[in-house]
Structures are given as structure tokens and as C-alpha cells.
Design a protein around this motif. Sequence first.
Motif, PDB file in Angstrom:
ATOM      1  N   ARG A  81       7.974  -8.901   7.565  1.00  0.00           N
ATOM      2  CA  ARG A  81       7.852  -8.593   9.002  1.00  0.00           C
ATOM      3  C   ARG A  81       7.924  -7.081   9.235  1.00  0.00           C
ATOM      4  O   ARG A  81       7.165  -6.516  10.019  1.00  0.00           O
ATOM      5  CB  ARG A  81       8.957  -9.316   9.795  1.00  0.00           C
ATOM      6  CG  ARG A  81       8.626 -10.781  10.060  1.00  0.00           C
ATOM      7  CD  ARG A  81       9.483 -11.334  11.190  1.00  0.00           C
ATOM      8  NE  ARG A  81      10.912 -11.269  10.897  1.00  0.00           N
ATOM      9  CZ  ARG A  81      11.573 -12.220  10.217  1.00  0.00           C
ATOM     10  NH1 ARG A  81      10.942 -13.280   9.777  1.00  0.00           N
ATOM     11  NH2 ARG A  81      12.860 -12.087  10.001  1.00  0.00           N
ATOM     12  N   SER A 112       0.837  -1.215   0.000  1.00  0.00           N
ATOM     13  CA  SER A 112       0.000   0.000   0.000  1.00  0.00           C
ATOM     14  C   SER A 112       0.867   1.258   0.000  1.00  0.00           C
ATOM     15  O   SER A 112       0.493   2.286  -0.563  1.00  0.00           O
ATOM     16  CB  SER A 112      -0.936  -0.011   1.202  1.00  0.00           C
ATOM     17  OG  SER A 112      -0.188  -0.219   2.387  1.00  0.00           O
ATOM     18  N   GLN A 172       4.681  -5.567   8.112  1.00  0.00           N
ATOM     19  CA  GLN A 172       3.603  -5.840   9.073  1.00  0.00           C
ATOM     20  C   GLN A 172       3.706  -4.919  10.279  1.00  0.00           C
ATOM     21  O   GLN A 172       2.704  -4.364  10.756  1.00  0.00           O
ATOM     22  CB  GLN A 172       3.673  -7.297   9.532  1.00  0.00           C
ATOM     23  CG  GLN A 172       2.922  -8.232   8.601  1.00  0.00           C
ATOM     24  CD  GLN A 172       3.211  -9.697   8.903  1.00  0.00           C
ATOM     25  OE1 GLN A 172       3.892 -10.017   9.884  1.00  0.00           O
ATOM     26  NE2 GLN A 172       2.704 -10.556   8.042  1.00  0.00           N
ATOM     27  N   SER A 173       4.941  -4.760  10.765  1.00  0.00           N
ATOM     28  CA  SER A 173       5.131  -3.916  11.955  1.00  0.00           C
ATOM     29  C   SER A 173       4.769  -2.459  11.674  1.00  0.00           C
ATOM     30  O   SER A 173       4.430  -1.705  12.578  1.00  0.00           O
ATOM     31  CB  SER A 173       6.567  -4.020  12.456  1.00  0.00           C
ATOM     32  OG  SER A 173       7.417  -3.401  11.531  1.00  0.00           O
ATOM     33  N   LYS A 174       4.829  -2.064  10.424  1.00  0.00           N
ATOM     34  CA  LYS A 174       4.485  -0.678  10.056  1.00  0.00           C
ATOM     35  C   LYS A 174       3.046  -0.580   9.529  1.00  0.00           C
ATOM     36  O   LYS A 174       2.663   0.448   8.965  1.00  0.00           O
ATOM     37  CB  LYS A 174       5.459  -0.169   8.972  1.00  0.00           C
ATOM     38  CG  LYS A 174       6.910  -0.094   9.405  1.00  0.00           C
ATOM     39  CD  LYS A 174       7.129   1.036  10.377  1.00  0.00           C
ATOM     40  CE  LYS A 174       8.482   0.908  11.074  1.00  0.00           C
ATOM     41  NZ  LYS A 174       8.596   1.769  12.249  1.00  0.00           N
ATOM     42  N   GLN A 175       2.306  -1.665   9.692  1.00  0.00           N
ATOM     43  CA  GLN A 175       0.917  -1.754   9.234  1.00  0.00           C
ATOM     44  C   GLN A 175       0.759  -1.412   7.747  1.00  0.00           C
ATOM     45  O   GLN A 175      -0.158  -0.695   7.337  1.00  0.00           O
ATOM     46  CB  GLN A 175       0.012  -0.835  10.063  1.00  0.00           C
ATOM     47  CG  GLN A 175      -0.512  -1.489  11.320  1.00  0.00           C
ATOM     48  CD  GLN A 175      -0.047  -0.753  12.554  1.00  0.00           C
ATOM     49  OE1 GLN A 175       0.129   0.459  12.506  1.00  0.00           O
ATOM     50  NE2 GLN A 175       0.174  -1.480  13.628  1.00  0.00           N
ATOM     51  N   VAL A 176       1.684  -1.904   6.994  1.00  0.00           N
ATOM     52  CA  VAL A 176       1.583  -1.745   5.532  1.00  0.00           C
ATOM     53  C   VAL A 176       0.995  -3.041   4.982  1.00  0.00           C
ATOM     54  O   VAL A 176       1.480  -4.130   5.312  1.00  0.00           O
ATOM     55  CB  VAL A 176       2.979  -1.485   4.902  1.00  0.00           C
ATOM     56  CG1 VAL A 176       2.888  -1.418   3.393  1.00  0.00           C
ATOM     57  CG2 VAL A 176       3.589  -0.208   5.463  1.00  0.00           C
ATOM     58  N   SER A 177      -0.031  -2.906   4.192  1.00  0.00           N
ATOM     59  CA  SER A 177      -0.648  -4.133   3.674  1.00  0.00           C
ATOM     60  C   SER A 177       0.046  -4.585   2.387  1.00  0.00           C
ATOM     61  O   SER A 177       0.494  -3.752   1.582  1.00  0.00           O
ATOM     62  CB  SER A 177      -2.132  -3.907   3.418  1.00  0.00           C
ATOM     63  OG  SER A 177      -2.279  -2.934   2.427  1.00  0.00           O
TER      64      SER A 177
END
Lengths: 288, 249
Positions: A261, A228, A264-269
Amino acid sequence: MGISLLDVIGLEKKFQNFQLGPMDLKVEQGMVVGLVGANGSGKSTLFKLLMNILRKDNGQILLFGKNVEKNEIEVKQKVGFAGDLLDPYGHLTIEELAGMIAYWYPTWNKEQFNHLIKKYNINTEEKFGKCSKGTKKKVEFIFSLSHDSALLLLDEPTAGVDIVSQRKMKEDLILFMEEGERSIIIATHNADEINQLCDDIVVLQAGKIIYSFNKDEVYENWAKLWVSRVPDELANHPNVILFSTNTPVQVVTNNAHKIERVLQSKQVSISHSQRLTMEEVFEYLIET
Amino acid sequence: MFQDAFWLAKKELKHHWSAIALSLLFTVFVGGSTGMLLADSAVKMFEDHATSYNCFLLDLIFLGLTPAFATIFMAKPYLTLQTIKEDPYSKRMAFLRSLPIPVNVLAFSRTIVMFIILLIMSSAFYLSIVFVLIGMSSTFYDFISTGEFLIFIFIWFGYALAVGGINPFIEYGTNGKVLHLFPFIFFGLFLIFILNFYNYTGQGVVEMILYYTKNAGWPLAILSLVMGGFGCYIWNKLLTIRLKKRDYV
């Protein structure tokens, strides 16, 4: 750890407009190493240094654990080299060339030579200089396989060779590896060759080894991710090879798990991901 | 080592037979012309000092050309300027260096090729001279006996060996540029030497050798051959060192 057939330590060679190395390289018994790089990246120069046709400025080259310069004859008798050096003897027929080469190899196998000549449909009465580029490559390949070598150094052996012969060459190389504890270093631009033959891949750029890895690692780790957005942390991340902030936003990585990982930790889809083919990997490696 | 070097030299000679044949033809032609000049030279030295002939050309042939008999000078690399760019001798050596051949065998094989070529070309050259001298019923043999003529030949053969021994070094130890540049440098040195020589002695080099052939005899011929052999040995050692140290790009 297997027995090392080739150890290159701190190898360096300087020319007016080009420098190879400093470079370290190790090839163990039973391994096929693919040497990949753009034209002029130093692949042929490396082969010539290994064969002591070029003299190194610094470093050490050990073949079969022995210093190449001090044990030149013994070492060269165990190496099959195909490096586009036959053209100055283009006035000779292939038969005459074979006679000239065979004399210097105590393990020259005439039966094997004749078998390969027949297999590749080579006319031994033809002058080498009159042969097509592909035929010249095949002849050199045959010469390199006609004595009992433990290490093959092949500089783009299939360049200009027809598809059928390319397949035969791959078969012969696989057979070569099956026959004993041997190794091959093959410089190539052909991703299929890497896929089918190589265990390790060494990428050269401007005379330096920029990547060196196992082939399976490529399939496992290299991926293109559609995301994203690209967080700032990834811009300079060592495992990010390339990223694009234009739509579609993409990240090319050589360690998909690690980058996933981070994302994910940065809330990037991640909308989807795709493992890269060997060809794509080379493009990224050589271009970046 | 000797067996391997001879084997390689034999192969090289066999593979270049057509260029050798062409060089031989040219040598026979030069030998014929030289015979006529030599006849005049002998007349001038031992009979009529007023005899006029092209002394410079005769000196040029013996001093400048006979060392070239140590190479296959009608081979393609000598006849085309592409050699400057393509450097074929270095490329040949690159191939040979990729094979398991000791460097001293490679260097020695080049020296053997050089020696055999020199022997063939010199034989053709001097035989042509003999035939021309006999054919034109020259008075040459009135002044120079067969033995003395042999001495004369050996003196010049020793010289050609000493100087011509550089050819393998130029071919395989340098590059295409030097190969084509060297004859000009050699000609320049020849000019400087010969003009000074004429200035100080008032006679030609060949004339002087003819004189010493009669007066110094075999010791001079043996000395020349020894010097030739020594020169050859030195060039061979230098070539061996060079082959070990050079890059074949």
C-alpha cells in the motif's frame, strides 16, 4: 485464551559477558513453540532457567501456574527436558541411566521407554559416553518422552541425528501433542522442524526476544518485493526488514500488504513479489 | 527423604566401584607405612624418648591425609587438571538438579557417600596398621592395649569426619578450580599449625593423641566422634544451602 502452561514474566539473568532478558514469554496448552536464534543467543540458558538449574536474577517463572522454585519437584515431574546434561554420567550404560532417571518419576512408563528404545535402535548396554552425538540426542529425547509429561523442553533435539530418526522424532512429537493438552518448547536451527511442528516462533538475539509470532503470519506477511525504487518513507519503516537500492532493487518486509500500500501510494511499481520460506525468514531475523 | 538419599548414594557408590577400589589400594599402602611410623612413635612416647622417626610424616598422614579418606581421591576428577576447566562434579549436579529430586535429598546423598567412603577407607587404613604392627612383631601393643587403640582410632575418625565432611561441599558446592586449589590451601594451613605446634609443645600431634588416648580414654573418643558428627551436619547444611543457590552453567 487457552490455559497457560508456562508464564515467564520479566525474567532476567546476568552473566559477566551476557545478559538474558528482561523477557516475557507465555506458552499455552496445545501449543508448540519454536525457539530460534544464533548460537549463544540464550536458548539453552532460558531452558536452564526454566528448569531452575540456573537461578534467575529477576522476574518470575510459572510452570503450570506454579512458581518453579517453590514447587520444584511437582513441576519437574511434569516436564520432559532434553538439554545435553547427561555427559557427566557417560560412564553409565543407557540401561543404568534409565534406572537412575526412572526412579524419580512416578509416571515413568517402562513400556513406552522400551518401545522407543526399539524404535530408535538403541543398544541399552552401550555406555552413554561411547555413543555418537546423534545417539546421545536420541537417548535424551527418549528419556524426556518416557514419563507422562505435560510440557517438553527440547534443546536442539535433532542436532546430529540421522534423517530417518529425525523423521521418527517429528512423528513422536506430533503423537505427543495428539495425546492430550500438552505443549512443547523446542530450540532448533532446523526450518523443517518449525514448519512441521511449531505454531508459534520466538526469535532470540543476544538474550532478548526480538520477534514472537504465529507461524502462519510468516507465510502470510513475509515477502520479498522487487521494486522500481525505494522511497524515503520505507528506509526506516518498522515493517521493512531489509532493502537494497542496488539493482535489483528489493525490499524484504514482514507485512507485505502494508508495504504494498505504501509503495502504491508513492507510485512505486512492484515488478514481482515472492513469499519467503521459513529458512529465509530466519536468516533475515538472525542476521538483521 | 532418607530412603531416596540412600538409594541415590547406593547408585553413586556402585557406579564408582573401580575408583573406590583404587583408592582402597592406595589407602592400604599408606596404612602399611603408617603402621611402621606409629610403632616408632609409641616407642618414643612410652619407652625410649630418644627414638628417632619421621614425626612430621606421621602428623601429615593423620592430620592431612585421613580427612581425604572421605572422598574417592583416585577418581578421575582428582587425578586430572582438566577438572579445572571441565568441572565434572558441577556438571553431574546439573544433571541431578534437572531431575525432580529435592535439594536436601541430593545434599544428604552426598553426605552418605562421603560417610560410607570414609568408613571403608578408614577401616582399610587402620586394619593395615594393625596387620603391619602384628606382622613386624612391634612392641606397640605392649604400650597400647586393644581398647586404647580403638580409642585412638575413634579420635582420628571423628577428626576425619569433621574435616573430611567438607569434601562434598568442595566437590558439588564449588568448582574444579577450588577442588584442585583446596589441598594446597589445606597443606598451607597444616604447615602453619604443625610448625607452631612443634614450637610450643616440642612433640608431634599423633604423639600427643597417643598420650591422651591412655590418659583421657573414651570421653575423648566420644567427644571427637560427636564433633565429627556435628561437623558433618554443618557441612551438609551448608551444602544444601549452596545447592539451592548456585548456578550450574
